[in-house]
Enzyme design. Sequence first.
Site, PDB file in Angstrom:
ATOM      1  N   ASP A 140       0.874  -1.228   0.068  1.00 12.80           N
ATOM      2  CA  ASP A 140      -0.050   0.155  -0.109  1.00 12.80           C
ATOM      3  C   ASP A 140       0.244   0.866  -0.154  1.00 12.80           C
ATOM      4  OD1 ASP A 140      -1.892   2.315   0.478  1.00 12.80           O
ATOM      5  OD2 ASP A 140      -3.171   0.670   0.826  1.00 12.80           O
ATOM      6  N   ASP A 171       3.595   1.866  -4.858  1.00  8.53           N
ATOM      7  CA  ASP A 171       2.722   2.418  -5.511  1.00  8.53           C
ATOM      8  C   ASP A 171       1.802   1.362  -6.978  1.00  8.53           C
ATOM      9  OD1 ASP A 171       1.577   3.312  -7.277  1.00  8.53           O
ATOM     10  OD2 ASP A 171       2.096   5.622  -7.159  1.00  8.53           O
ATOM     11  N   ARG A 212      -8.858  -6.334  -2.196  1.00  5.68           N
ATOM     12  CA  ARG A 212     -10.228  -5.698  -1.760  1.00  5.68           C
ATOM     13  C   ARG A 212     -10.774  -4.866  -1.832  1.00  5.68           C
ATOM     14  NH1 ARG A 212     -12.672  -7.543   4.534  1.00  5.68           N
ATOM     15  NH2 ARG A 212     -11.378  -5.978   4.818  1.00  5.68           N
ATOM     16  N   HIS A 239     -12.942  -0.734  -6.886  1.00  6.13           N
ATOM     17  CA  HIS A 239     -14.104   0.587  -6.666  1.00  6.13           C
ATOM     18  C   HIS A 239     -13.486   1.480  -7.172  1.00  6.13           C
ATOM     19  CE1 HIS A 239     -15.182   0.332  -2.999  1.00  6.13           C
ATOM     20  NE2 HIS A 239     -14.283   0.445  -2.635  1.00  6.13           N
TER      21      HIS A 239
HETATM   22  C1  LIG Z   1     -10.771   1.192  -0.360  1.00  6.22           C
HETATM   23  S1  LIG Z   1      -9.512   0.585   0.500  1.00  6.22           S
HETATM   24  C2  LIG Z   1      -9.168  -0.832   1.361  1.00  6.22           C
HETATM   25  C3  LIG Z   1      -8.184  -1.261   1.268  1.00  6.22           C
HETATM   26  C4  LIG Z   1      -7.924  -2.768   1.994  1.00  6.22           C
HETATM   27  N1  LIG Z   1      -7.692  -3.508   0.657  1.00  6.22           N
HETATM   28  C5  LIG Z   1      -8.927  -3.296   2.422  1.00  6.22           C
HETATM   29  O1  LIG Z   1     -10.123  -4.326   1.952  1.00  6.22           O
HETATM   30  O2  LIG Z   1      -8.977  -3.233   3.514  1.00  6.22           O
HETATM   31  C6  LIG Z   1      -8.266   0.862  -0.692  1.00  6.22           C
HETATM   32  C7  LIG Z   1      -6.908   1.141  -0.727  1.00  6.22           C
HETATM   33  O3  LIG Z   1      -5.926   1.979  -1.694  1.00  6.22           O
HETATM   34  C8  LIG Z   1      -5.142   2.391  -0.810  1.00  6.22           C
HETATM   35  N2  LIG Z   1      -4.276   2.752  -2.303  1.00  6.22           N
HETATM   36  C9  LIG Z   1      -4.745   4.130  -2.661  1.00  6.22           C
HETATM   37  N3  LIG Z   1      -4.038   4.800  -3.921  1.00  6.22           N
HETATM   38  C10 LIG Z   1      -2.814   3.744  -3.852  1.00  6.22           C
HETATM   39  C11 LIG Z   1      -2.128   3.251  -5.073  1.00  6.22           C
HETATM   40  N4  LIG Z   1      -1.234   4.356  -6.282  1.00  6.22           N
HETATM   41  N5  LIG Z   1      -1.018   2.412  -4.347  1.00  6.22           N
HETATM   42  C12 LIG Z   1      -1.123   1.745  -3.593  1.00  6.22           C
HETATM   43  N6  LIG Z   1      -2.418   1.671  -2.976  1.00  6.22           N
HETATM   44  C13 LIG Z   1      -3.236   2.415  -2.858  1.00  6.22           C
HETATM   45  C14 LIG Z   1      -5.227   2.985   0.163  1.00  6.22           C
HETATM   46  O4  LIG Z   1      -4.212   3.832   0.585  1.00  6.22           O
HETATM   47  C15 LIG Z   1      -6.266   2.521   0.738  1.00  6.22           C
HETATM   48  O5  LIG Z   1      -5.199   1.803   1.662  1.00  6.22           O
END
Ligand SMILES: C[S@@+](CC[C@H](N)C(=O)[O-])C[C@H]1O[C@@H](n2cnc3c(N)ncnc32)[C@H](O)[C@@H]1O
Length: 476
Positions: free
Chosen positions: A302, A333, A351, A355
């Site tokens: 993440d 990233d 997960r 979306h």
């Molecule tokens: C909706 S949350 C889902 C977190 C986890 N998968 C869960 O179900 O609890 C989306 C996640 O995507 C991460 N995220 C956003 N942009 C990202 C990027 N460019 N690279 C990696 N992670 C990213 C956010 O920090 C966040 O933790």
Amino acid sequence: MAVELTQLRDIIVGTIDAILDACKREGKDFPKLDVPAEPAEFLPDGIRNDSQVLDAITLGVAAASQLIATLQPPAMTLYTSATRFNLSACIGAAERCHVAEILRDAGPKGMHIRDIVKLNGTDAVKLGRILRYLATNHIFSEVEPDVFANNMISSLLDTGKVISAIQSDPVGKFDNTNGLTAWISFIADDCMKSAAYLSDTMTDPKTAHSQDPNETSIQKAFRFEGTRWEFLERPENLFMFRRYGAAMSGAAKLQPPWAVLTSYEWNTLPKGAVFVDVGSGLGNFSLEVAKIRPDLTYILEDRPPVMEKAKKYWEEQAPSISAAGNIHFIGHDFFNPQPQLPAMPDVFFMRTILHDWSDEFAVRILTNLRHAAKPDTKLLIIDTLVEYACSAQDSSALDVPGYELQNAPKPLLANLGFASIASYDLDMVMLNNLNARERTIGGFLHLLSSSGWRLVAVRKNPGNKMWWPMIIAVPA
Ligand SMILES: C[S@@+](CC[C@H](N)C(=O)[O-])C[C@H]1O[C@@H](n2cnc3c(N)ncnc32)[C@H](O)[C@@H]1O
């Protein structure tokens, strides 16, 4: 004559009979609205988690809400629908004033509003009106004039902490909680405020057709530039950042407790298999898998500030797994190629990631994973599905193993209307916060085939055909 009313009545009567039968068979009572929720709500043997009861609830809710829309004068329905923002605002206010925690010890007799405000320092007349509005919507009970008690629904706003502990560390209110209150607070705060700008975003020529996550309603609502992820990570937004982390575990409370275990054959993964949780957040789902398969190698990926928190979270929540050293936290990233991993991945898991992104961005994420996959890597996606509200559906999707349409009896909407509204609510949250979306099964087929993957199965969540199924793909 009034055929629809008769059909709706019959569905409602049939579903109530099915629920009563199940209660009799199991020797259990159905939970009462005016007492706090039982822990059984979240356990496999809770009556509401019985499969016959789950199906009956879905049909009953769909029919009852369609009955209200049919019976009530349409002008009144339109007015009371347009004022639903009050519900969101009042839930947010009750949470911020810690009312559910204050009422916990008062029990069924409740507490007078003048005593409630002594503990949270708010205005008695205003808070009383907010709680009455909520009680009128079946959230809290007004047991005597100006005396309020927790009921089944409001009790879920209780973090379980004592009020003095919350007041001495308000930023950490949701740390070490089950996250459900955090999820509700996040929805009733960030998401409600961004939704208020939807019509402006839709009609502003700069944002009207944008797919860019930097050009959404949330930027207008909170007056910032950049993505919501960067916004959350600003030092002044520490409360929102920590609440968001907790909220992601709380959202799992919207599905039956055994859904994680039944979503995939975890026992088929060989010892030491590499399980990569892409965009893991704190890694709540991986943590559940690790409890049954501590012998896998877990990689959480993440944004770097999130990974710092995840490491600490696993040390607290799963000290033995953390100490065993088969868990790796990688700041990454997902728009860049996968980093060097200890071995080729057996599972890429995501997960509620796709979306968050419109198709153009989602295909870039999936393509990076495809480049790092071996021929037998499995791609496991948990994301909400939506369906059309009419009976014609996407025919290309019907042969996907495990994918089921709702099969709604007449005169219900094909997508079961209000019984499925959680998926459509989340779709609006994605639109307002990220220019992103929930997808139909056809939408997933398109994303996967555009990025070198092949959709092979859908495992529905036992509680709901559309909310958080597992979508399984393999390299094409
Ligand atoms: C909706 S949350 C889902 C977190 C986890 N998968 C869960 O179900 O609890 C989306 C996640 O995507 C991460 N995220 C956003 N942009 C990202 C990027 N460019 N690279 C990696 N992670 C990213 C956010 O920090 C966040 O933790």
